[in-house]
Write an enzyme that holds these catalytic residues in place. Structure first.
Site, PDB file in Angstrom:
ATOM      1  N   CYS A  33       0.495  -1.656  -0.172  1.00 13.65           N
ATOM      2  CA  CYS A  33       0.106  -0.254   0.211  1.00 13.65           C
ATOM      3  C   CYS A  33       0.903   0.846   0.071  1.00 13.65           C
ATOM      4  O   CYS A  33       2.454   1.046   0.099  1.00 13.65           O
ATOM      5  CB  CYS A  33      -1.201  -0.589   1.038  1.00 13.65           C
ATOM      6  SG  CYS A  33       0.562   0.563   2.520  1.00 13.65           S
ATOM      7  N   HIS A  62       4.916  -5.025   8.799  1.00  9.00           N
ATOM      8  CA  HIS A  62       5.329  -6.205   9.452  1.00  9.00           C
ATOM      9  C   HIS A  62       5.432  -7.460   8.497  1.00  9.00           C
ATOM     10  O   HIS A  62       4.599  -8.374   8.212  1.00  9.00           O
ATOM     11  CB  HIS A  62       4.173  -7.242  10.112  1.00  9.00           C
ATOM     12  CG  HIS A  62       3.475  -6.052  11.860  1.00  9.00           C
ATOM     13  ND1 HIS A  62       2.525  -5.008  11.623  1.00  9.00           N
ATOM     14  CD2 HIS A  62       4.373  -5.516  12.506  1.00  9.00           C
ATOM     15  CE1 HIS A  62       2.738  -5.056  13.531  1.00  9.00           C
ATOM     16  NE2 HIS A  62       4.074  -4.511  13.361  1.00  9.00           N
ATOM     17  N   HIS A 145      -0.828  -5.123  19.909  1.00 14.33           N
ATOM     18  CA  HIS A 145      -0.718  -4.740  17.959  1.00 14.33           C
ATOM     19  C   HIS A 145       0.805  -2.839  18.154  1.00 14.33           C
ATOM     20  O   HIS A 145      -0.544  -2.315  18.890  1.00 14.33           O
ATOM     21  CB  HIS A 145      -1.839  -4.534  17.336  1.00 14.33           C
ATOM     22  CG  HIS A 145      -0.508  -5.036  15.629  1.00 14.33           C
ATOM     23  ND1 HIS A 145      -0.761  -3.468  15.207  1.00 14.33           N
ATOM     24  CD2 HIS A 145      -1.446  -5.374  15.097  1.00 14.33           C
ATOM     25  CE1 HIS A 145      -0.907  -3.754  13.856  1.00 14.33           C
ATOM     26  NE2 HIS A 145      -0.990  -4.365  13.527  1.00 14.33           N
ATOM     27  N   GLU A 147       0.678  -0.737  16.156  1.00  7.95           N
ATOM     28  CA  GLU A 147      -0.420   0.779  15.652  1.00  7.95           C
ATOM     29  C   GLU A 147      -1.254   1.026  17.858  1.00  7.95           C
ATOM     30  O   GLU A 147      -1.781   2.258  17.322  1.00  7.95           O
ATOM     31  CB  GLU A 147      -1.178   0.199  14.923  1.00  7.95           C
ATOM     32  CG  GLU A 147      -2.530   1.348  14.069  1.00  7.95           C
ATOM     33  CD  GLU A 147      -3.125   1.058  13.725  1.00  7.95           C
ATOM     34  OE1 GLU A 147      -2.417   0.587  12.311  1.00  7.95           O
ATOM     35  OE2 GLU A 147      -4.152   1.935  13.529  1.00  7.95           O
ATOM     36  N   THR A 185      -6.107   0.435  11.872  1.00  9.73           N
ATOM     37  CA  THR A 185      -6.582   0.985  10.659  1.00  9.73           C
ATOM     38  C   THR A 185      -6.484  -0.200   9.828  1.00  9.73           C
ATOM     39  O   THR A 185      -7.035  -0.045   8.481  1.00  9.73           O
ATOM     40  CB  THR A 185      -4.962   1.964   9.312  1.00  9.73           C
ATOM     41  OG1 THR A 185      -3.598   1.624  10.183  1.00  9.73           O
ATOM     42  CG2 THR A 185      -5.054   2.798  10.372  1.00  9.73           C
ATOM     43  N   SER A 244      -1.487  -8.192  10.461  1.00  7.65           N
ATOM     44  CA  SER A 244      -3.094  -7.691  10.826  1.00  7.65           C
ATOM     45  C   SER A 244      -3.365  -7.831   9.872  1.00  7.65           C
ATOM     46  O   SER A 244      -4.543  -8.761   9.474  1.00  7.65           O
ATOM     47  CB  SER A 244      -3.289  -6.833  11.786  1.00  7.65           C
ATOM     48  OG  SER A 244      -4.590  -6.712  12.078  1.00  7.65           O
ATOM     49  N   ASN A 245      -3.253  -6.805   8.209  1.00  8.61           N
ATOM     50  CA  ASN A 245      -4.073  -7.092   8.028  1.00  8.61           C
ATOM     51  C   ASN A 245      -3.915  -8.123   6.728  1.00  8.61           C
ATOM     52  O   ASN A 245      -4.614  -8.563   6.024  1.00  8.61           O
ATOM     53  CB  ASN A 245      -4.049  -5.400   6.682  1.00  8.61           C
ATOM     54  CG  ASN A 245      -2.455  -5.905   5.947  1.00  8.61           C
ATOM     55  OD1 ASN A 245      -2.980  -6.539   4.848  1.00  8.61           O
ATOM     56  ND2 ASN A 245      -1.357  -5.841   6.279  1.00  8.61           N
ATOM     57  N   SER A 287       1.744  -5.603   3.456  1.00  9.33           N
ATOM     58  CA  SER A 287       3.343  -5.455   3.799  1.00  9.33           C
ATOM     59  C   SER A 287       3.905  -6.155   3.300  1.00  9.33           C
ATOM     60  O   SER A 287       5.108  -6.297   3.067  1.00  9.33           O
ATOM     61  CB  SER A 287       3.862  -5.456   5.395  1.00  9.33           C
ATOM     62  OG  SER A 287       2.640  -6.200   5.698  1.00  9.33           O
TER      63      SER A 287
HETATM   64  O1  0CH Z   1      -1.295  -4.931   9.288  1.00  8.26           O
HETATM   65  P1  0CH Z   1      -0.951  -4.378   9.723  1.00  8.26           P
HETATM   66  O2  0CH Z   1      -0.885  -3.531  11.280  1.00  8.26           O
HETATM   67  O3  0CH Z   1       0.078  -5.735  10.869  1.00  8.26           O
HETATM   68  O4  0CH Z   1       1.012  -3.878   9.483  1.00  8.26           O
HETATM   69  P2  0CH Z   1       1.495  -4.373   8.235  1.00  8.26           P
HETATM   70  O5  0CH Z   1       1.695  -5.997   7.695  1.00  8.26           O
HETATM   71  O6  0CH Z   1       3.279  -3.744   8.552  1.00  8.26           O
HETATM   72  O7  0CH Z   1       0.872  -4.010   7.159  1.00  8.26           O
HETATM   73  C1  0CH Z   1       1.131  -2.364   6.569  1.00  8.26           C
HETATM   74  C2  0CH Z   1       0.407  -2.102   7.532  1.00  8.26           C
HETATM   75  C3  0CH Z   1       0.716  -0.816   8.979  1.00  8.26           C
HETATM   76  C4  0CH Z   1       0.567   0.266   9.657  1.00  8.26           C
HETATM   77  O8  0CH Z   1      -0.966   0.766   9.124  1.00  8.26           O
HETATM   78 FE1  SF4 Z   2      -0.934   0.825   4.411  1.00 12.60          FE
HETATM   79 FE2  SF4 Z   2      -1.267   0.982   7.401  1.00 12.60          FE
HETATM   80 FE3  SF4 Z   2      -1.435   2.779   5.748  1.00 12.60          FE
HETATM   81 FE4  SF4 Z   2      -3.528   1.518   5.344  1.00 12.60          FE
HETATM   82  S1  SF4 Z   2      -2.664   2.514   7.364  1.00 12.60           S
HETATM   83  S2  SF4 Z   2      -2.133   2.753   4.058  1.00 12.60           S
HETATM   84  S3  SF4 Z   2      -2.571  -0.906   5.251  1.00 12.60           S
HETATM   85  S4  SF4 Z   2      -0.017   2.117   6.181  1.00 12.60           S
END
Ligand code: 0CH
Ligand code: SF4
Length: 342
Positions: A33, A62, A145, A147, A185, A244-245, A287
């Protein structure tokens, strides 16, 4: 409502050859993203501009592959600010930090570069605004988490975390007419909806964010799985276990009755999963880098899935500007504001 751009004549997305029977359905949007692209760019630019070592508090995103790649380039990942030597540069991860962490950095004379996603910062700003207005805050998300730790820290004295509709029943607040909710988020849209519904029943006057806190990338990737899971016998989600996502994408698939697995890369695929499977959908968490998706698709090709069809459920063109610390360092213009690109 979203539309599915589905090639009516099945052709291989990579070679253009007619599709054979066993298909890979490659979902789009998938993978990085805008917040992740920005966070990784920040670490890379910091390394190039200032040189190693650059310290990073927690995993920048992550994903194991991303973290290992940056560590090889000279990034040093630490758990806490106390693990950074005095006066060094430290980058905050995309998931954000609490004011207490910012204070700690100041006290240690660290040079901070903030890679918090602007959409996470938006939730922090909402938390501060509601707390200043005297609301009790309900933060919907997963305890422990990164965040949630950061957002909770904006107003710890007035914030309670809930992770399920059942937990809503246990909430106690000084004034039930002065309650506001915020969310992580990267939650499941379905789960968040159920929790918010329970909150609205318990606190009919509850306030919330102007637009939902679940971000566009989380929503789009879940919508893509929701739209295509019924065409697949199996859904493979590329992502790390602490993402998480990415985990939410597996849940969406399983909740629709399609078997789903979270895999870091092709080596995590159990050949038994592919037995009697005709169509396998492949997606990736926000991620997870595309190189790992390619690795998974190549594995599937080599194991009898001769056709790869990319299914674009909706377009996605979001970019975020770099933070001022980086813009200044590279002598450019711009800032940390979100810049949607259409
Ligand atoms: O999905 P989470 O929040 O565990 O984070 P990720 O896998 O590092 O994805 C990017 C989201 C980062 C913050 O929203
Ligand atoms: Fe990406 Fe997290 Fe930002 Fe959404 S909130 S755009 S998942 S880094």
């Amino acid at each position: 409502m979203t539309s599915i751009a589905f090639d009516p004549i099945s052709t291989d997305a990579y070679t253009g050859a007619p599709a054979t029977e066993k298909r890979v359905l490659l979902l789009k949007p998938r993978g990085f993203c805008a917040g992740v692209v920005r966070a990784i760019d920040i670490v890379k630019i910091a390394l190039e501009t200032f040189g190693a070592p650059i310290y990073v508090r927690r995993e920048i995103v992550h994903n194991r592959y991303v973290v290992n790649e940056l560590a090889e380039k000279g990034a040093i990942f630490v758990h806490e600010i106390d693990d950074v030597p005095d006066g060094q540069r430290v980058i905050y991860s995309a998931h954000g930090v609490s004011p207490a962490v910012r204070e700690r950095s100041k006290g240690r004379n660290l040079r901070v570069i903030d890679a918090t996603c602007p959409l996470v910062t938006k939730v922090h700003i909402e938390a501060v605004k509601f707390a200043k207005q005297g609301y009790s805050l309900v933060l919907v998300g997963h305890r422990d988490h990164d965040e949630i730790e950061g957002t909770f820290g904006e107003a710890p004295d007035v914030t309670q975390i809930v992770s399920s509709p059942e937990e809503v029943a246990t909430l106690e607040v000084p004034d039930p007419n002065r309650v506001a909710y915020l969310t992580q988020t990267t939650l499941s849209l379905d789960e968040a909806r159920d929790i918010i519904q329970a909150l609205k029943i318990k606190f009919p006057n509850i306030a919330g964010p102007h637009s939902q806190d679940i971000c566009y990338a989380t929503e789009n990737r879940q919508t893509a799985v929701r739209n295509v899971a019924h065409q697949a016998d199996l859904v493979l989600v590329v992502g790390s276990t602490n993402s998480s996502n990415s985990n939410r994408l597996v849940e969406v698939s399983r909740n629709l009755g399609t078997i789903g697995y979270l895999i870091d890369n092709s080596t995590a695929i159990d050949p038994k999963w592919l037995e009697n499977v005709q169509n396998v959908a492949v997606t990736a968490g926000a991620s997870a880098p595309e190189i790992l998706v390619e690795d998974v698709v190549n594995y599937l090709r080599q194991n009898g899935f001769g056709s790869v069809e990319e299914i674009e459920v909706m377009p996605e063109n979001v970019r975020f500007g770099l933070p001022p610390e980086i813009v200044q360092a590279i002598g450019g213009a711009g800032g940390g504001q979100p810049v949607p690109v259409h």
